[in-house]
Design a protein around this motif. Structure first.
Motif, short mmCIF file in Angstrom:
data_model
loop_
_atom_site.label_atom_id
_atom_site.label_comp_id
_atom_site.label_asym_id
_atom_site.label_seq_id
_atom_site.Cartn_x
_atom_site.Cartn_y
_atom_site.Cartn_z
N LEU A 185 1.07 -1.22 0.00
CA LEU A 185 -0.05 -0.10 -0.06
C LEU A 185 0.83 1.22 0.15
O LEU A 185 1.49 1.31 0.79
CB LEU A 185 -0.86 0.12 1.27
CG LEU A 185 -1.72 1.25 1.39
CD1 LEU A 185 -2.82 1.31 0.45
CD2 LEU A 185 -2.36 1.31 2.82
N TYR A 186 0.52 2.30 -0.91
CA TYR A 186 1.27 3.45 -1.14
C TYR A 186 0.32 4.60 -0.62
O TYR A 186 -0.79 4.56 -1.06
CB TYR A 186 1.86 3.75 -2.10
CG TYR A 186 2.62 2.87 -2.75
CD1 TYR A 186 4.17 3.00 -2.78
CD2 TYR A 186 2.38 1.60 -3.51
CE1 TYR A 186 5.11 2.08 -3.08
CE2 TYR A 186 3.19 0.62 -3.89
CZ TYR A 186 4.76 1.02 -3.72
OH TYR A 186 5.68 0.07 -4.25
N LEU A 187 0.71 5.57 0.03
CA LEU A 187 0.09 6.91 0.55
C LEU A 187 1.15 7.91 -0.24
O LEU A 187 2.19 8.01 0.06
CB LEU A 187 -0.06 7.01 1.81
CG LEU A 187 -0.54 8.33 2.31
CD1 LEU A 187 -2.06 8.52 1.70
CD2 LEU A 187 -0.57 8.48 3.76
N ILE A 188 0.64 8.65 -0.86
CA ILE A 188 1.11 9.52 -2.26
C ILE A 188 0.71 10.73 -1.89
O ILE A 188 -0.67 11.20 -1.92
CB ILE A 188 1.02 9.14 -3.54
CG1 ILE A 188 1.64 7.82 -3.70
CG2 ILE A 188 2.06 10.06 -4.28
CD1 ILE A 188 1.75 7.10 -5.12
N GLY A 189 1.50 11.74 -1.52
CA GLY A 189 1.32 13.34 -1.72
C GLY A 189 1.35 13.85 -3.11
O GLY A 189 2.47 13.69 -3.80
N GLU A 199 2.19 20.22 -8.86
CA GLU A 199 1.79 18.61 -8.82
C GLU A 199 3.14 18.07 -8.67
O GLU A 199 4.07 18.34 -9.49
CB GLU A 199 1.03 18.45 -10.08
CG GLU A 199 0.82 17.07 -9.69
CD GLU A 199 0.20 16.63 -11.27
OE1 GLU A 199 -0.47 15.27 -11.18
OE2 GLU A 199 -0.37 17.48 -11.88
N LYS A 200 3.32 17.43 -7.65
CA LYS A 200 4.70 16.49 -7.65
C LYS A 200 4.12 15.36 -6.81
O LYS A 200 3.89 15.46 -5.55
CB LYS A 200 5.71 17.10 -6.88
CG LYS A 200 7.08 16.28 -6.82
CD LYS A 200 8.08 17.07 -6.22
CE LYS A 200 9.41 15.99 -5.92
NZ LYS A 200 10.47 16.93 -5.16
N TRP A 201 4.27 13.87 -7.36
CA TRP A 201 3.75 12.70 -6.55
C TRP A 201 5.08 12.30 -5.86
O TRP A 201 6.19 12.05 -6.45
CB TRP A 201 3.37 11.89 -7.78
CG TRP A 201 2.07 12.39 -8.11
CD1 TRP A 201 1.81 13.27 -8.99
CD2 TRP A 201 0.92 11.15 -8.39
NE1 TRP A 201 0.40 13.26 -9.32
CE2 TRP A 201 -0.11 11.87 -9.13
CE3 TRP A 201 0.64 9.85 -8.14
CZ2 TRP A 201 -1.40 11.50 -9.46
CZ3 TRP A 201 -0.47 9.51 -8.51
CH2 TRP A 201 -1.60 10.28 -9.14
N GLU A 202 4.79 12.26 -4.55
CA GLU A 202 5.78 11.85 -3.65
C GLU A 202 5.54 10.97 -2.73
O GLU A 202 4.20 10.90 -2.08
CB GLU A 202 6.55 12.99 -2.84
CG GLU A 202 7.45 12.66 -2.11
CD GLU A 202 8.18 14.00 -1.44
OE1 GLU A 202 9.03 13.87 -0.39
OE2 GLU A 202 7.44 15.03 -1.55
#
Length: 630
Positions: A185-189, A199-202
């Motif tokens: 499971l990933y939680l992405i800001g 916008e920057k997926w981290e």
């Protein structure tokens, strides 16, 4: 050409959530099988929870119904359709040989690989077989760009043979939950996804959670400056002890992830697990994270409670305390089943039989003692430890044929499981009160129903779904709606800050319902009606996906290959039209349109916005402009 439907007769005020019940005797078995511990747990606990929950109904708003609606008129107006070729194929995962049940097909075989970001208009995402999360945001139909990569999964998806489809859910305008299909499971800001500058997926959190799962829903919460994300994960897992059913059960894992103030890292603080025997049609967490709503054919119940690491509640486990033992009986004997602690051996157990008394000791501690309801043959009674770490005790009745209402007089720690043979006998005795035929005696002057007058899409379903609301703190069912024959059709997000809406068939119509968790007395609001859509969709044998515009302006469904059907709400006509049969003027017309895609690839994803339909195949993304006037 137009499509007409049966005229609905005027009816008194009616509520969804009620229908006459009939005895399903054909589903009962006459042969007693071995105990299924997990099934007994979930079934008995769910029944007990249902008894204390408030039985509710869905109130239909009569002004939103149109009893004079006559049908859809087929429109031959062409629909602008644009086609984009994908750089890499969609990461489709086909069902394996060991995924053979109907539940596997519902959850994974009919999975929608196209995801709509409801926080930003006309923005869709999919994941390709290179592990890339691809996005297409439409500003102008005539200037479509290629889908762009916004994130790449760290894992090589092709290296996992037993993976599921990757899934994604847009938790908020700046957060995303993501599963790679391997059990991680990933939680992405993401920052503001509509703004290319910010916008920057981290990755803010990622953790292996065991067997593969898909993400059903997620919510972002901010309480006392503490940010947390709560998400709902679905698994279908093997159940070794299930001798009667499919051999699988459905697990819903309610996981809460919170930011730690000390190290600014996100970590799991709570995990509650629900179990059921069918894939839910609809499951969503309330916006404040305090409850959960599920629409399913078979009920769910909590089987594991995860304590909040910051607020440990010692009494939490007692809230869903399971019975100490289970027992069943025949005319000649009784069987008692007790789950033993891990590591128990024969030397730890002492069972003493007396004609009217029983005493069970476990590791020199009193486990169960008391007077039996009636006498037993103590010489013939015995006990055994099964391979699944269960103690089974067999008691032989002295008074054969006597039905025991309780095992130990005054003891409430056990759960009685009625034998299937007894159920079959009861069903046979009650058979004269019911019938499995629509019209058992057609020779009557006024038969109650004539099956020959029914079309196939009018026949009621044998299955009866229910809508349940679970409280997040007590983990108990607080509200229950019996949906009866009101078939679940689809769900749609109208307002991303609210729970997803769900659509149910009501008579020939399709009614859209918006849950309001803050309104305890009127929790579900009827917000829109799609005239005759319940009737229409029942005739589409090859339908795969169903959707509607968030502003209710149209509904659409697609088949497995090529064809897309669009059903618009009635709109005023600019010319004067008359109904030839009745001679009256027609003021509004509802249009039906059909689009045929130029591809032979199967449709893998389907999403609707106010202006456009997005259709995803293995190698192409199609865009259909539905509302050109905008």
């Amino acid at each position: 050409m137009d499509t007409t439907f049966p005229r609905r007769h005027p009816a008194p005020q009616r509520f969804l959530g009620w229908e006459p019940r009939r005895l399903a005797s054909s589903a009962l078995r006459a042969k007693r099988g071995p105990f299924n511990k997990s099934f007994i747990n979930s079934h008995a606990t769910a029944q007990k929870a249902m008894e204390v929950a408030a039985n509710c109904s869905l109130r239909v708003k009569r002004p939103l119904l149109d009893p004079r609606f006559e049908g859809y008129k087929l429109s031959l107006e062409p629909l602008p359709c644009y086609q984009l070729e994908l750089d890499a194929a969609v990461a489709e995962v086909k069902l394996r040989d060991d995924q053979y049940t109907l539940e596997h097909m519902h959850a994974f075989g009919m999975y929608n690989y196209l995801h709509c970001d409801s926080w930003y208009q006309d923005s869709v995402y999919y994941i390709d077989n290179l592990g890339r999360v691809m996005n297409l945001t439409v500003m102008l139909d005539t200037a479509l760009g290629k889908p762009r990569e916004v994130f790449r999964l760290p894992t090589d998806l092709t290296a996992y043979d037993s993976r599921l489809c990757a899934s994604i859910h847009f938790t908020s305008s700046t957060w995303v939950t993501l599963s790679d299909g391997t059990g991680r499971l990933y939680l992405i800001g993401t920052g503001e996804r509509g703004n290319s500058a910010s916008e920057k997926w981290e990755i803010m959190f990622n953790e292996e959670l065991g067997n593969p799962f898909i993400i059903i829903h997620s919510v972002s919460l901010l309480n006392a400056e503490k940010h947390s994300v709560t998400t709902l994960l679905l698994r279908i897992e093997k159940e070794e002890l299930d001798m009667k059913g499919s051999g699988f059960y459905v697990s819903l894992e309610w996981v809460t992830i919170r930011k730690n103030k000390d190290n600014d890292k996100y970590e799991i603080i709570k995990c509650d697990i629900l179990r059921g025997k069918s894939v839910p049609h609809y499951a969503a967490i309330e916006p404040d994270g305090k409850g959960l709503m599920i629409v399913s054919y078979k009920s769910f119940t909590f089987v594991h409670v995860g304590q909040d690491l910051e607020n440990k509640n010692e009494n939490m486990s007692e809230k869903i305390k399971e019975p100490l033992y289970y027992w069943q009986q025949t005319e000649d004997d009784l069987t008692v089943t007790i789950r033993l602690p891990e590591g128990s051996s024969k030397e730890d157990i002492q069972v003493q039989f007396l004609p009217d008394h029983i005493n069970i000791m476990l590791k020199d501690q009193k486990f169960l003692e008391g007077n039996l309801y009636s006498s037993i043959d103590q010489e013939s009674s015995t006990w055994i430890i099964k391979e699944n770490n269960c103690l089974e005790i067999f008691l032989i009745k002295k008074n054969e044929g006597l039905t025991w209402p309780e095992l130990v007089v005054g003891d409430k720690q056990g759960e009685f499981i009625r034998d299937s043979a007894q159920c079959a006998a009861i069903a046979e005795r009650l058979m004269h009160l019911t019938s499995e035929e629509l019209n058992p005696n057609p020779e009557k002057e006024k038969p109650p129903c004539n099956a020959q007058e029914l079309e196939e899409c009018d026949i009621f379903f044998e299955e009866s779904s229910s809508l349940c609301r679970f409280d997040g703190s007590t983990l108990k069912t607080t509200h229950v709606v019996n949906l009866g024959s009101n078939q679940y059709l689809f769900s749609v997000i109208v307002d991303p800050k609210e729970m997803p809406c769900f659509c149910l068939r009501h008579d020939v119509d399709a009614l859209l319902w918006q849950p309001h968790s803050s309104k305890q007395d009127d929790m579900w609001e009827h917000i829109a009606t799609f005239n005759a859509l319940g009737y229409v969709q029942a005739s589409k044998r090859d339908k795969k996906f169903f959707a509607c515009a968030p502003n209710y302006s149209y509904a659409a469904l697609c088949e497995c290959l090529r064809r897309v059907f669009i059903y618009r709400q009635p709109t005023p006509v600019s010319t004067v039209l008359y109904n030839r049969k009745e001679g009256r003027q027609v003021g509004q017309v509802a249009k039906q349109q059909v689009a045929s895609l130029e591809t032979n690839d199967p449709i893998l994803g389907f999403q609707a916005t106010n202006e456009r339909l997005f259709v995803l195949t293995t190698k192409n993304l199609f865009l259909i402009k539905v509302n050109t006037e905008n």
